[in-house]
Design an enzyme around this catalytic site. Structure first.
Site, PDB file in Angstrom:
ATOM      1  N   GLU A   1       0.854  -1.193   0.000  1.00 49.71           N
ATOM      2  CA  GLU A   1       0.000   0.000   0.000  1.00 49.71           C
ATOM      3  C   GLU A   1       0.889   1.241   0.000  1.00 49.71           C
ATOM      4  OE1 GLU A   1      -3.316   1.224  -0.113  1.00 49.71           O
ATOM      5  OE2 GLU A   1      -2.105   3.045   0.007  1.00 49.71           O
TER       6      GLU A   1
ATOM      7  N   GLU B   1     -25.716  20.649 -12.348  1.00 50.17           N
ATOM      8  CA  GLU B   1     -25.717  19.279 -12.876  1.00 50.17           C
ATOM      9  C   GLU B   1     -25.906  19.347 -14.392  1.00 50.17           C
ATOM     10  OE1 GLU B   1     -25.368  15.932 -12.119  1.00 50.17           O
ATOM     11  OE2 GLU B   1     -26.071  15.585 -14.168  1.00 50.17           O
TER      12      GLU B   1
ATOM     13  N   GLY C   1     -17.579  12.513 -10.954  1.00 51.39           N
ATOM     14  CA  GLY C   1     -17.292  11.105 -11.212  1.00 51.39           C
ATOM     15  C   GLY C   1     -15.864  10.747 -10.850  1.00 51.39           C
TER      16      GLY C   1
ATOM     17  N   ALA D   1     -17.655   0.176  -2.140  1.00 49.87           N
ATOM     18  CA  ALA D   1     -16.741  -0.562  -1.268  1.00 49.87           C
ATOM     19  C   ALA D   1     -17.155  -2.018  -1.105  1.00 49.87           C
ATOM     20  CB  ALA D   1     -16.684   0.130   0.099  1.00 49.87           C
TER      21      ALA D   1
ATOM     22  N   HIS E   1     -44.266  -4.167  13.993  1.00 52.56           N
ATOM     23  CA  HIS E   1     -45.040  -2.945  13.836  1.00 52.56           C
ATOM     24  C   HIS E   1     -44.810  -2.037  15.028  1.00 52.56           C
ATOM     25  CE1 HIS E   1     -48.352  -0.361  12.624  1.00 52.56           C
ATOM     26  NE2 HIS E   1     -48.798  -0.381  13.872  1.00 52.56           N
TER      27      HIS E   1
ATOM     28  N   GLY F   1     -24.364  16.440  -9.646  1.00 56.71           N
ATOM     29  CA  GLY F   1     -25.493  16.052  -8.773  1.00 56.71           C
ATOM     30  C   GLY F   1     -25.567  14.550  -8.614  1.00 56.71           C
ATOM     31  N   GLY F   2     -24.393  13.920  -8.361  1.00 58.99           N
ATOM     32  CA  GLY F   2     -24.351  12.476  -8.122  1.00 58.99           C
ATOM     33  C   GLY F   2     -24.199  12.209  -6.633  1.00 58.99           C
TER      34      GLY F   2
ATOM     35  N   ALA G   1     -17.350  17.304  -8.262  1.00 58.24           N
ATOM     36  CA  ALA G   1     -17.696  15.895  -7.997  1.00 58.24           C
ATOM     37  C   ALA G   1     -18.447  15.357  -9.207  1.00 58.24           C
ATOM     38  CB  ALA G   1     -18.560  15.806  -6.737  1.00 58.24           C
TER      39      ALA G   1
HETATM   40  P1  FAD Z   1      -9.512   2.200  -2.895  1.00 60.86           P
HETATM   41  O1  FAD Z   1     -10.285   2.286  -1.666  1.00 60.86           O
HETATM   42  O2  FAD Z   1      -9.423   3.407  -3.764  1.00 60.86           O
HETATM   43  O3  FAD Z   1      -8.045   1.762  -2.461  1.00 60.86           O
HETATM   44  C1  FAD Z   1      -7.011   1.659  -3.374  1.00 60.86           C
HETATM   45  C2  FAD Z   1      -5.716   1.736  -2.616  1.00 60.86           C
HETATM   46  O4  FAD Z   1      -4.653   1.387  -3.489  1.00 60.86           O
HETATM   47  C3  FAD Z   1      -5.370   3.117  -2.085  1.00 60.86           C
HETATM   48  O5  FAD Z   1      -5.128   3.058  -0.711  1.00 60.86           O
HETATM   49  C4  FAD Z   1      -4.133   3.534  -2.852  1.00 60.86           C
HETATM   50  O6  FAD Z   1      -3.234   4.300  -2.068  1.00 60.86           O
HETATM   51  C5  FAD Z   1      -3.545   2.196  -3.211  1.00 60.86           C
HETATM   52  N1  FAD Z   1      -2.704   2.199  -4.420  1.00 60.86           N
HETATM   53  C6  FAD Z   1      -3.067   2.619  -5.661  1.00 60.86           C
HETATM   54  N2  FAD Z   1      -2.055   2.420  -6.519  1.00 60.86           N
HETATM   55  C7  FAD Z   1      -1.031   1.863  -5.796  1.00 60.86           C
HETATM   56  C8  FAD Z   1       0.272   1.430  -6.131  1.00 60.86           C
HETATM   57  N3  FAD Z   1       0.765   1.492  -7.386  1.00 60.86           N
HETATM   58  N4  FAD Z   1       1.045   0.937  -5.136  1.00 60.86           N
HETATM   59  C9  FAD Z   1       0.576   0.836  -3.860  1.00 60.86           C
HETATM   60  N5  FAD Z   1      -0.656   1.227  -3.506  1.00 60.86           N
HETATM   61  C10 FAD Z   1      -1.440   1.728  -4.465  1.00 60.86           C
HETATM   62  N6  FAD Z   1     -18.622   3.397  -1.413  1.00 60.86           N
HETATM   63  C11 FAD Z   1     -19.570   2.777  -0.690  1.00 60.86           C
HETATM   64  O7  FAD Z   1     -19.802   1.587  -0.887  1.00 60.86           O
HETATM   65  N7  FAD Z   1     -20.283   3.436   0.277  1.00 60.86           N
HETATM   66  C12 FAD Z   1     -20.062   4.752   0.532  1.00 60.86           C
HETATM   67  O8  FAD Z   1     -20.715   5.325   1.404  1.00 60.86           O
HETATM   68  C13 FAD Z   1     -19.080   5.436  -0.212  1.00 60.86           C
HETATM   69  N8  FAD Z   1     -18.818   6.729   0.015  1.00 60.86           N
HETATM   70  C14 FAD Z   1     -17.832   7.352  -0.680  1.00 60.86           C
HETATM   71  C15 FAD Z   1     -17.589   8.698  -0.440  1.00 60.86           C
HETATM   72  C16 FAD Z   1     -16.605   9.366  -1.143  1.00 60.86           C
HETATM   73  C17 FAD Z   1     -16.341  10.830  -0.869  1.00 60.86           C
HETATM   74  C18 FAD Z   1     -15.829   8.669  -2.106  1.00 60.86           C
HETATM   75  C19 FAD Z   1     -14.741   9.372  -2.872  1.00 60.86           C
HETATM   76  C20 FAD Z   1     -16.075   7.327  -2.367  1.00 60.86           C
HETATM   77  C21 FAD Z   1     -17.083   6.666  -1.664  1.00 60.86           C
HETATM   78  N9  FAD Z   1     -17.372   5.322  -1.902  1.00 60.86           N
HETATM   79  C22 FAD Z   1     -18.361   4.710  -1.193  1.00 60.86           C
HETATM   80  C23 FAD Z   1     -16.632   4.536  -2.900  1.00 60.86           C
HETATM   81  C24 FAD Z   1     -15.567   3.673  -2.190  1.00 60.86           C
HETATM   82  O9  FAD Z   1     -14.687   4.522  -1.495  1.00 60.86           O
HETATM   83  C25 FAD Z   1     -14.816   2.861  -3.224  1.00 60.86           C
HETATM   84  O10 FAD Z   1     -15.718   2.109  -3.988  1.00 60.86           O
HETATM   85  C26 FAD Z   1     -13.855   1.907  -2.535  1.00 60.86           C
HETATM   86  O11 FAD Z   1     -12.931   2.603  -1.738  1.00 60.86           O
HETATM   87  C27 FAD Z   1     -13.102   1.073  -3.574  1.00 60.86           C
HETATM   88  O12 FAD Z   1     -12.209   0.214  -2.919  1.00 60.86           O
HETATM   89  P2  FAD Z   1     -10.871  -0.288  -3.639  1.00 60.86           P
HETATM   90  O13 FAD Z   1     -10.208  -1.171  -2.644  1.00 60.86           O
HETATM   91  O14 FAD Z   1     -11.185  -0.777  -4.977  1.00 60.86           O
HETATM   92  O15 FAD Z   1      -9.989   1.032  -3.850  1.00 60.86           O
HETATM   93  P1  NAD Z   2     -21.354  10.252  -9.880  1.00 58.70           P
HETATM   94  O1  NAD Z   2     -21.109   9.521 -11.135  1.00 58.70           O
HETATM   95  O2  NAD Z   2     -22.182   9.644  -8.833  1.00 58.70           O
HETATM   96  O3  NAD Z   2     -22.032  11.652 -10.230  1.00 58.70           O
HETATM   97  C1  NAD Z   2     -21.417  12.590 -11.079  1.00 58.70           C
HETATM   98  C2  NAD Z   2     -22.472  13.579 -11.515  1.00 58.70           C
HETATM   99  O4  NAD Z   2     -21.829  14.657 -12.162  1.00 58.70           O
HETATM  100  C3  NAD Z   2     -23.486  12.999 -12.504  1.00 58.70           C
HETATM  101  O5  NAD Z   2     -24.764  13.372 -12.115  1.00 58.70           O
HETATM  102  C4  NAD Z   2     -23.071  13.641 -13.828  1.00 58.70           C
HETATM  103  O6  NAD Z   2     -24.150  13.812 -14.720  1.00 58.70           O
HETATM  104  C5  NAD Z   2     -22.546  14.957 -13.344  1.00 58.70           C
HETATM  105  N1  NAD Z   2     -21.590  15.626 -14.249  1.00 58.70           N
HETATM  106  C6  NAD Z   2     -20.654  15.036 -15.023  1.00 58.70           C
HETATM  107  N2  NAD Z   2     -19.922  15.991 -15.649  1.00 58.70           N
HETATM  108  C7  NAD Z   2     -20.418  17.179 -15.250  1.00 58.70           C
HETATM  109  C8  NAD Z   2     -20.086  18.534 -15.516  1.00 58.70           C
HETATM  110  N3  NAD Z   2     -19.072  18.854 -16.346  1.00 58.70           N
HETATM  111  N4  NAD Z   2     -20.811  19.524 -14.956  1.00 58.70           N
HETATM  112  C9  NAD Z   2     -21.852  19.215 -14.115  1.00 58.70           C
HETATM  113  N5  NAD Z   2     -22.197  17.951 -13.809  1.00 58.70           N
HETATM  114  C10 NAD Z   2     -21.485  16.958 -14.357  1.00 58.70           C
HETATM  115  O7  NAD Z   2     -19.911  10.652  -9.342  1.00 58.70           O
HETATM  116  P2  NAD Z   2     -19.440  11.208  -7.930  1.00 58.70           P
HETATM  117  O8  NAD Z   2     -20.541  11.866  -7.224  1.00 58.70           O
HETATM  118  O9  NAD Z   2     -18.198  11.979  -8.237  1.00 58.70           O
HETATM  119  O10 NAD Z   2     -19.044   9.885  -7.174  1.00 58.70           O
HETATM  120  C11 NAD Z   2     -18.102   8.975  -7.755  1.00 58.70           C
HETATM  121  C12 NAD Z   2     -18.386   7.567  -7.366  1.00 58.70           C
HETATM  122  O11 NAD Z   2     -17.994   7.349  -6.021  1.00 58.70           O
HETATM  123  C13 NAD Z   2     -19.860   7.192  -7.403  1.00 58.70           C
HETATM  124  O12 NAD Z   2     -20.285   6.848  -8.681  1.00 58.70           O
HETATM  125  C14 NAD Z   2     -19.892   6.016  -6.463  1.00 58.70           C
HETATM  126  O13 NAD Z   2     -19.505   4.883  -7.161  1.00 58.70           O
HETATM  127  C15 NAD Z   2     -18.842   6.394  -5.435  1.00 58.70           C
HETATM  128  N6  NAD Z   2     -19.499   6.972  -4.237  1.00 58.70           N
HETATM  129  C16 NAD Z   2     -20.410   6.202  -3.561  1.00 58.70           C
HETATM  130  C17 NAD Z   2     -21.044   6.723  -2.457  1.00 58.70           C
HETATM  131  C18 NAD Z   2     -22.037   5.871  -1.721  1.00 58.70           C
HETATM  132  O14 NAD Z   2     -22.029   4.662  -1.937  1.00 58.70           O
HETATM  133  N7  NAD Z   2     -22.874   6.439  -0.887  1.00 58.70           N
HETATM  134  C19 NAD Z   2     -20.781   8.009  -2.031  1.00 58.70           C
HETATM  135  C20 NAD Z   2     -19.851   8.760  -2.740  1.00 58.70           C
HETATM  136  C21 NAD Z   2     -19.207   8.228  -3.846  1.00 58.70           C
END
Ligand code: FAD
Ligand code: NAD
Length: 473
Positions: A32, A206, A274, A323, A447, A184-185, A272
């Site tokens: 990591e 959005e 994507g 996750a 209930h 607005g995601g 935000a």
């Molecule tokens: P990651 O968690 O991204 O982990 C990848 C790891 O690999 C990192 O620690 C990085 O440092 C390491 N790495 C990368 N390249 C290398 C390399 N070459 N050498 C060594 N280490 C390396 N998902 C949910 O299910 N529920 C949620 O509520 C949710 N909320 C989110 C909120 C936010 C703001 C964001 C940004 C994401 C959220 N997600 C949520 C999405 C979730 O975080 C990801 O789907 C999840 O972390 C993916 O897990 P992963 O193990 O694939 O990758």
């Molecule tokens: P997202 O794909 O959920 O939403 C991105 C939004 O941005 C979309 O509605 C899209 O139409 C819009 N968009 C794209 N380009 C744009 C532009 N130029 N101007 C205005 N709007 C634009 O992406 P996110 O919110 O960045 O989140 C990324 C990913 O992280 C999610 O798809 C999800 O997989 C993961 N995530 C999950 C959770 C959760 O599980 N609760 C929370 C946060 C993030």
């Protein structure tokens, strides 16, 4: 130095794979790049955002009590440094726990950036004392779990402390007066909710015609209405940001679209729009791993890539980027290495947007069913008929099942309302177990609970829901 199994990336995909493999008796090395395990999810994603959303929810509930129930509270005074410290402590506790769990399982953790030299050699870059003197490893199997990164289009890529991605927003440097959320995601709505509840005047732009594109509109509607009230209608749909510029103490934003046109200034901008898979910059091209046009590693249902030694899981291996999808794939990858006939073929991957109200779905959505030409029937239970929802003052929600019309087997579920993220667990199990709707209608639910709405929606299908009169056509 040779390691039988190397896992690259210590997020919920990587650490789940490493721990499961160790539990199954394999000798595991986890590489990591950061100083702590946890990945995006723990360090700058799921967990910190949910800690802050907890605070936002409680603030919202006290506001509702003051407004609707005659129970007055003063406006909250936010000690931002305490809030930030609390959030950071949660992360630190969980990250330390992962470190301990790795140790107890005898997983060797190396804090280094891994760079593939070929299909069986990983170079280890960095300065951490955990890096062995050889600075490289050969392996029999590698599980790539490198996750994803924010995707920032060039028009929005401004190097300024006032323009943040989700990590910057979660750092919680301060509570700005005004903030524009671009997108607005999931992230835009969750972090928009946090900052709006902390007192920031939030606006959201959005690109498409609605929030959460791709999610069924009837589910999005209660959330969109609530969010719109929260941000006093400052949601600009069908609109793009033409340009962004740091003008010293603010960011100047040029909007182009019917939702908003012209230039406006904000104290902060959160981009935000994507995330993109982290598949570049660590030597995948030195192997036979194939990456598709969107940057995801191509793998089969056993998580195998085109390179026989290398498997891939999590965000880097395809959508949805969640996750729990990553950690589930982790187990499949390990079982594949062990030679078990395992595959990743879920009938339901629950998705939850942790806003207020929450929005959750699992299995097929109506949008997907229509796109795929799958026949389906829908049964919807409006929460206005639920005694519990009335008692909570949250009647805007709904629970719906999608059903195969021939077999009456449930194929999808959508819920909007407080606690939807918890309720969707029952739906995911029902879909995985191929329950028929009468199984749900015939299961006694306590209930008065919101979980009852899952039973009630099933009764709606048969035209026999006690609290609503809707004969079956
Ligand atoms: P990651 O968690 O991204 O982990 C990848 C790891 O690999 C990192 O620690 C990085 O440092 C390491 N790495 C990368 N390249 C290398 C390399 N070459 N050498 C060594 N280490 C390396 N998902 C949910 O299910 N529920 C949620 O509520 C949710 N909320 C989110 C909120 C936010 C703001 C964001 C940004 C994401 C959220 N997600 C949520 C999405 C979730 O975080 C990801 O789907 C999840 O972390 C993916 O897990 P992963 O193990 O694939 O990758
Ligand atoms: P997202 O794909 O959920 O939403 C991105 C939004 O941005 C979309 O509605 C899209 O139409 C819009 N968009 C794209 N380009 C744009 C532009 N130029 N101007 C205005 N709007 C634009 O992406 P996110 O919110 O960045 O989140 C990324 C990913 O992280 C999610 O798809 C999800 O997989 C993961 N995530 C999950 C959770 C959760 O599980 N609760 C929370 C946060 C993030």
């Amino acid at each position: 130095m040779h390691a039988p199994l190397v896992v690259l990336g210590g997020g919920p995909g990587g650490y789940a794979a490493a721990f499961f493999a160790a539990d199954k008796g394999l000798e595991v090395t986890l590489v990591e790049g950061e100083s702590r395990l946890g990945g995006t999810c723990l360090l700058r994603g799921c967990i910190p955002s949910k800690a802050l959303l907890h605070v936002a929810r409680v603030i919202g509930e006290t506001e509702a009590l003051s407004h609707d129930w005659g129970v007055q509270f003063d406006r909250p005074r936010i000690a931002i440094e305490v809030l930030r410290a609390r959030k950071n402590k949660i992360i630190a506790t969980l990250a330390a726990g992962l470190g301990q769990l790795a140790k107890r399982r005898k997983v060797r953790v190396i804090h280094a950036r891994g760079i593939l030299q070929d299909s069986q050699t990983l170079r280890l870059d960095g300065e951490d004392p955990s890096i062995p003197a050889e600075r490289s490893l050969t392996f029999d199997h590698l599980i790539v779990a490198t996750g994803s990164l924010p995707a920032i289009p060039s028009t929005l890529a401004v190097s300024s402390p006032l323009v943040m991605d989700s990590s910057g927003a979660l750092d919680l440097a301060d509570v700005p007066e005004s903030m524009l959320v671009v997108g607005g995601g999931y992230i835009g709505l969750e972090m928009g909710t946090v900052y709006a509840k902390l007192g920031t005047k939030v606006s959201l732009v959005e690109l498409t015609e609605g929030l959460l594109p791709g999610v069924d509109r009837d589910l999005v509607k209660p959330l969109a209405n609530h969010f719109s009230r929260l941000v006093e209608d400052r949601i600009y749909l069908n609109t793009k940001v033409g340009s962004l510029g740091d003008v010293g103490d603010a960011v100047e934003v040029a909007f182009e679209g019917p939702g908003r046109f012209g230039v406006e200034r904000f104290d902060r901008v959160l981009v935000a729009v994507g995330r993109r898979p982290a598949s570049q910059g660590f030597g995948l091209e030195q192997t036979n791993v194939r990456v598709n046009e969107r940057g995801f590693i191509v793998c089969d249902r056993q998580q195998r890539t085109d390179d026989p030694r290398i498997l891939a899981i999590g965000d880097v291996a395809g959508e949805p980027m969640l996750a729990h999808k990553a950690s589930h794939e982790a187990r499949v990858a390990v079982e594949t290495i062990l030679g078990h006939p395992s595959e990743f073929a879920p009938a339901a991957i629950p998705a939850v947007v942790f806003t207020d109200p929450e929005l959750a779905w699992a299995g097929l959505t109506e949008e997907t069913a229509r796109r795929e030409g799958r026949p389906y029937e829908v049964a919807v239970y409006p929460w206005a008929a639920s005694g519990r929802a009335q008692a909570l003052g949250r009647t805007e929600g709904l629970t719906k099942w999608l059903v195969d019309p021939d077999t009456e087997i449930v194929i999808g579920c959508g819920i909007c309302g407080p606690g939807a993220g918890e309720l969707i667990g029952e739906a995911a199990l029902a879909i995985e177990m191929a329950c028929e709707l009468h199984d749900l209608a015939g299961t006694i639910h306590a209930h008065p609970t919101l979980a009852e709405t899952l039973m009630n929606a099933a009764e709606v299908f048969y035209g026999t829901a006690t609290e609503i009169y809707k004969p079956r056509k």
